[in-house]
Design an enzyme around this catalytic site. Structure first.
Site, PDB file in Angstrom:
ATOM      1  CG  LEU A 574     -31.200  57.735 -48.197  1.00  0.00           C
ATOM      2  CD1 LEU A 574     -32.595  58.191 -47.765  1.00  0.00           C
ATOM      3  CD2 LEU A 574     -30.730  58.550 -49.396  1.00  0.00           C
ATOM      4  N   GLY A 578     -26.703  54.110 -35.005  1.00  0.00           N
ATOM      5  CA  GLY A 578     -26.551  53.015 -34.052  1.00  0.00           C
ATOM      6  C   GLY A 578     -27.667  52.009 -34.218  1.00  0.00           C
ATOM      7  N   GLY A 580     -29.093  51.153 -37.055  1.00  0.00           N
ATOM      8  CA  GLY A 580     -29.085  50.465 -38.332  1.00  0.00           C
ATOM      9  C   GLY A 580     -28.922  51.475 -39.444  1.00  0.00           C
ATOM     10  CE  LYS A 596     -34.681  56.093 -36.790  1.00  0.00           C
ATOM     11  NZ  LYS A 596     -34.541  57.426 -36.164  1.00  0.00           N
ATOM     12  CG  ASP A 694     -28.951  63.226 -30.173  1.00  0.00           C
ATOM     13  OD1 ASP A 694     -27.933  63.921 -29.904  1.00  0.00           O
ATOM     14  OD2 ASP A 694     -28.903  62.165 -30.832  1.00  0.00           O
TER      15      ASP A 694
END
Ligand SMILES: *[C@@H]1O[C@H](CO)[C@@H](O)[C@H](O)[C@H]1NC(C)=O
Ligand SMILES: *[C@@H]1O[C@H](CO)[C@@H](O)[C@H](O)[C@H]1NC(C)=O
Ligand SMILES: *[C@@H]1O[C@H](CO)[C@@H](O)[C@H](O)[C@H]1NC(C)=O
Ligand SMILES: *[C@@H]1O[C@H](CO)[C@@H](O)[C@H](O)[C@H]1NC(C)=O
Ligand SMILES: *[C@@H]1O[C@H](CO)[C@@H](O)[C@H](O)[C@H]1NC(C)=O
Ligand SMILES: *[C@@H]1O[C@H](CO)[C@@H](O)[C@H](O)[C@H]1NC(C)=O
Ligand SMILES: *[C@@H]1O[C@H](CO)[C@@H](O)[C@H](O)[C@H]1NC(C)=O
Ligand SMILES: *[C@@H]1O[C@H](CO)[C@@H](O)[C@H](O)[C@H]1NC(C)=O
Length: 906
Positions: A574, A578, A580, A596, A694
């Site tokens: 998908l 950084g 993976g 993830k 972020d």
């Protein structure tokens, strides 16, 4: 003129008293044909075990009492009192050895109705003590009567006519230290509000006696179905002094009769054997502890049963204690039920003598068909506010509270429920103002009913076993000043509404010792402390001790093998990061997930994975992506999230989203608002606050309904609780174009750093351009926008692909918010709470524009609601109950209006 003999008077008196103390034998032969439901009757056999109801010999369906009370115990009367003729009702009782007050709750169809209530008692030495008790009876919060059982075989019947303010009525037995209260039977009969007008909201009637004159048989008791209201009429039999008049013709009630005496009762009357004698009887005042001179209501029933020739007159006076009680001569009508009663209670002598004598014009002696005598009680005490009562009753049921929680929560004051504090105002119902349920062994979640107790100021639920989240609805309790949740198993975080109340100083919350709560007292010990000693810095992939201690994930744990299966060997990627890759997966139940997976080569990833997992297990919000599970299997680490089919916001802004459809201005605003709500929750809903660090368009994910959820908490940091101005970190994190310049200078991120990044994202939504654009040199979207807006033309920056389909004011306002968020000085930036509010206004402006232009908003069908409305009116027109005013002919008397209003036929 002769008086009746003293013997007759004594006889009359004894009969009146016998109404309350009828013998078991006479009750056992009561003839009655009653039915239950169709008439709205409730007939309870108290102490009857099991669930089966039964039809008793008199055709009344009696039900067991378990559904009406949850205290007390069943007990059978002693065999020596069981006779063949004794009705089943009397065989068992419910007795109440525990608790000062025990109550039956009878549910009725509607509030504010009038009822006849009958409580029946026969001791029958059911406890083997041979000591019949004396105790008090209450109807709701008002004293009804003292129950004095004088003999083991005596049947005591207490009857009251009361207006019940609620849609339930409670009958309570109160232990007065003179024996264990018990009860044999309980009956409720509905009455029309026009009946017995002396019973009103503040005054109830307690039966002293109800006599039918004329039967020749002592057992000739009349009740339902002869009396549709199931009053019990006992016969007065005295053939020595009285001759009987009777008819087989029906004696009619008038249309607006206020007593509706049954024809069967009115078909018999008495008259003195000696035509010159008077009819006389009396009752004695019975002083009550709180009412030394009780008031009395007498109702005398008359009907002429003989068709009299025109030259014959029956006319008489009615005297009370030698004074004319009814100020004129009374001539009863032929075969119509007439009555005389006082509307204000009489309160004077120790003895009330009624004497009925013929007038000088009368050619016939007086008659009387029936009489009822009531004493009045005050029903002025109103029970606790009904909303409070239903809420606290729901709470009692949810947590299975026993204590003394029965009857009214606040009244009488000496029986108020343990742990409750109430306020009492003169003219309104008591309110619950304090609830202390600490150390009560409460299990389960916090009942939403607490939020319905609107006047509560103090709520202590400390030291129980409560789990689940804290309901934000508690913040709506505007009087609440102390909320103690200490020492439970609560999870989640302090909801924003409550946080606002903490911040404005109106509420003091204690929530220590809730290990799973997202607060300074909770997981900060192990997870969210920003300092170096946080376990995050200790983590190594091989140290499972650490994992057990700090990764207290409630979520599902997956093995690597399981991940292989649900991702079909990591087939569909998908996205990349950084850390993976993110893979698509399918759980057994068909739920789509995003996984993830930390790549082997990434060292940094571990810390961020753990941080993110910890945060996502502790905080939950509809605008934060939710974690379904995790994998910690050897060196493999993975996080499993809900799948967000519409990808990230950046793709949509760029026009690369699913279907390549462009977002409308309204959709953009909605996404901005939802993202802002997610951030506000991080900043305000968590204690200590979390900084995402972020915020950017690629970290806003969209579900199939284009609802926004913030993702990627790998860089998130908690504030230092002791110094909540900033967080110290040793490296600058974030994404170019989004990083707060102040943070860049100080290396100390704040919640305002997120506000800055959010402002950048909002500009992207307005302009449709990336955070850093080429014009032709690289330039930040902020500078680019400011320069153009300085010329005063919003069109210069708005995404041209929207083709002007937006409300200009709404876009202006959004741009303005974005510029405020991206001010260089953090102090000049709004908080996320401000931003949420401002974006809501933007959305309203845009919505108003759509609504105003018509057509786009078809949610309301005015046709159907107006139809409903007219239906409601029609119902009212036909169904409304008209209050018939009682045409009392004289100031102090209620007399049933006679022929003028009666049926035409004579
Ligand atoms: C009881 O009611 C039923 C049905 O209404 C009736 O047929 C029967 O005669 C009644 N029995 C008595 C004892 O009143
Ligand atoms: C109950 O009634 C008996 C008999 O009338 C009387 O002696 C006794 O005092 C009464 N008890 C109370 C508490 O009033
Ligand atoms: C009830 O009746 C009594 C006696 O007539 C009267 O004083 C009182 O005001 C009435 N209460 C209401 C609520 O009508
Ligand atoms: C009946 O009672 C009234 C009132 O006590 C009294 O005035 C009258 O003399 C009595 N007798 C007759 C025949 O009216
Ligand atoms: C008795 O009869 C006389 C004559 O008809 C009448 O004037 C008087 O009012 C009557 N008394 C009563 C009490 O009706
Ligand atoms: C949190 O830390 C404090 C101080 O170190 C400690 O007293 C408290 O028991 C800890 N709470 C939990 C839930 O572990
Ligand atoms: C795991 O880490 C903790 C904290 O750093 C350390 O005390 C412990 O010895 C480690 N255990 C293993 C098995 O490495
Ligand atoms: C909070 O941080 C500021 C900035 O570093 C510092 O000046 C202040 O002393 C700190 N306050 C406390 C209570 O630690």
């Amino acid at each position: 003129m002769e008086q009746s003999t003293p013997w007759a008077m004594a006889q009359a008196r004894s009969r009146l008293l016998l109404l309350c103390l009828a013998t078991a034998a006479s009750v056992s032969v009561l003839q009655a044909r009653a039915q239950t439901d169709t008439m709205g009757f409730i007939s309870i056999d108290c102490g009857l075990p099991g669930t089966a109801s039964y039809l008793d010999t008199s055709n009344i369906t009696y039900v067991p009492d378990a559904a009406f009370i949850d205290t007390g115990s069943n007990s059978n009367i002693s065999v020596e009192y069981v006779t063949p003729k004794l009705k089943k009702l009397y065989l068992n009782v419910r007795s109440f050895p525990d608790g000062a007050r025990n109550c039956y709750t009878l549910r009725t169809a509607n509030a504010g109705h009038k009822f006849l209530l009958r409580a029946i008692f026969m001791y029958g030495n059911h406890d083997g003590l041979g000591r019949p008790p004396v105790f008090d009876l209450y109807v709701g919060v008002n004293f009804w009567t003292m129950v004095n059982i004088t003999a083991a075989d005596a049947v005591v019947i207490q009857e009251a006519i009361v207006v019940v303010p609620e849609d339930f009525v409670q009958v309570c037995l109160v232990n007065t230290g003179t024996g264990t209260p018990f009860i044999t039977g309980l009956e409720l009969r509905p009455l029309k509000s026009t009946l017995y007008p002396q019973a009103n909201a503040t005054q109830g009637l307690v039966l002293v006696g109800r006599l039918n004159f004329g039967p020749t048989d002592q057992t000739d008791i009349i009740r339902y179905p002869d009396d549709l209201h199931d009053r019990i009429w006992f016969p007065w039999v005295n053939p020595t002094n009285w001759a009987v008049l009777s008819t087989t013709n029906r004696v009619q009630n008038l249309d607006d009769d206020i007593f509706e005496a049954p024809s069967k009762v009115m078909q018999t009357a008495i008259t003195p054997r000696n035509a010159s004698m008077n009819i006389e009887f009396y009752w004695d005042s019975e002083p009550q502890p709180k009412d030394p001179t009780p008031g009395y209501i007498g109702i005398l029933y008359f009907s002429e049963l003989q068709l009299l020739p025109s030259n014959v007159v029956r006319q008489f006076y009615i005297n009370l204690n030698g004074q004319l009680w009814y100020p004129r001569g009374m001539t009863p009508d032929y075969l119509y039920s007439d009555s005389i009663s006082n509307d204000n209670p009489v309160r004077d002598n120790a003895r009330y003598n009624i004497s009925i004598n013929a007038t000088a014009n009368s050619t016939l002696p007086p008659i009387i068909n029936a009489v009822e005598v009531f004493s009045v009680i005050s029903t002025r005490n109103v029970g606790t506010d009904s909303v409070d009562v239903s809420a606290i009753t729901a709470i009692k049921a949810k947590y299975h509270i026993l204590k003394n929680w029965m009857g009214d929560p606040c009244l009488p004051k000496n029986f108020a429920w343990n742990g409750l504090t109430c306020s009492f105002a003169i003219s309104s119902a008591p309110r619950i103002t304090g609830i202390n349920m600490s150390f009560s062994g409460l299990n389960g979640d916090i009942s939403s009913s607490f939020a319905d107790i609107k006047a509560v100021q103090y709520l202590d639920l400390s030291h129980n076993n409560l789990s689940g989240t804290i309901p934000d609805s508690l913040s709506q309790l505007s009087s609440l000043t102390v909320l103690d949740l200490t020492g439970n198993q609560l999870s989640g975080s302090i909801p924003s509404g409550l946080l606002k109340r903490i911040q404005d100083g109106s509420l003091n919350i204690r929530y220590g010792n809730n290990p799973n709560l997202c607060t300074d007292a909770g997981p900060t010990n192990t997870t969210l402390k920003p300092q170096n000693e946080t376990p995050m810095s200790h983590v190594t992939t091989n140290n499972s001790t650490y994992e057990e201690r700090s990764l207290q994930l409630e979520n599902r744990r997956f093995t690597y093998r399981e991940l292989e299966i649900i991702t079909n060997n990591f087939q569909r990627v998908l996205g990349q990061g950084g850390f993976g890759s993110v893979y698509h997966g399918l759980l057994e139940d068909g739920t789509q997930v995003a996984i993830k997976l930390r790549s082997d080569s990434s060292n940094q990833g571990v810390k961020e994975f753990v941080a993110e997992a910890q945060i996502l297990t502790q905080i939950h919000h509809k605008n934060l992506v939710s974690m379904i599970g995790y994998c910690k299997d050897g060196e493999y680490m993975a996080l499993v999230y809900e799948y967000m089919p519409e990808g990230n916001l950046q793709e949509h802004i760029a026009g690369n989203g699913h279907n390549r459809k462009l977002l409308s201005w309204r959709q953009r605003l909605k996404i901005a608002l939802e993202s802002a709500q997610g951030l506000e929750y991080l900043h305000k809903g968590c204690n200590p606050p979390l900084i995402h660090r972020d915020v950017k368009a690629t970290n806003i994910l969209l579900n199939s309904k284009l609802e926004a959820k913030i993702a990627d908490f790998g860089l998130s940091k908690a504030f230092n609780r002791d110094n909540d101005t900033h967080v110290s970190t040793n490296s600058l994190v974030g994404t170019p174009g989004y990083v707060d310049p102040e943070y860049q200078n100080t290396m100390q991120p704040t919640t305002k750093s997120d506000v800055y990044s959010f402002g950048v994202m909002l500009l992207e939504l307005v302009t449709g351009r990336p955070a850093v654009l080429r014009d032709p040199e690289p330039i930040s979207i902020i500078q680019w926008s400011r320069q153009r807006l300085a010329r005063g033309n919003i069109e210069d920056i708005v995404d041209p692909r929207m083709h002007g389909n937006y409300d200009i004011n709404s876009v202006w306002k959004a741009a303005d918010i974005a510029l405020k968020c991206t001010m260089v000085a953090s102090t000049q930036r709004p908080t996320m709470t401000d931003v949420v509010m401002l974006l809501q206004e933007c959305l309203e402006l845009q919505q108003a524009c759509i609504d105003g232009s018509g057509g786009m908003n078809g949610n309301f069908s005015t046709g159907s609601s107006s139809d409903l409305y007219s239906g409601y009116n029609a119902y009212n027109a036909h169904g409304q109950f008209t209050d018939v005013s009682q045409g009392s002919t004289d100031h102090n008397f209620l007399r049933v209006p006679t022929m003028a209003k009666g049926p035409a036929a004579r």
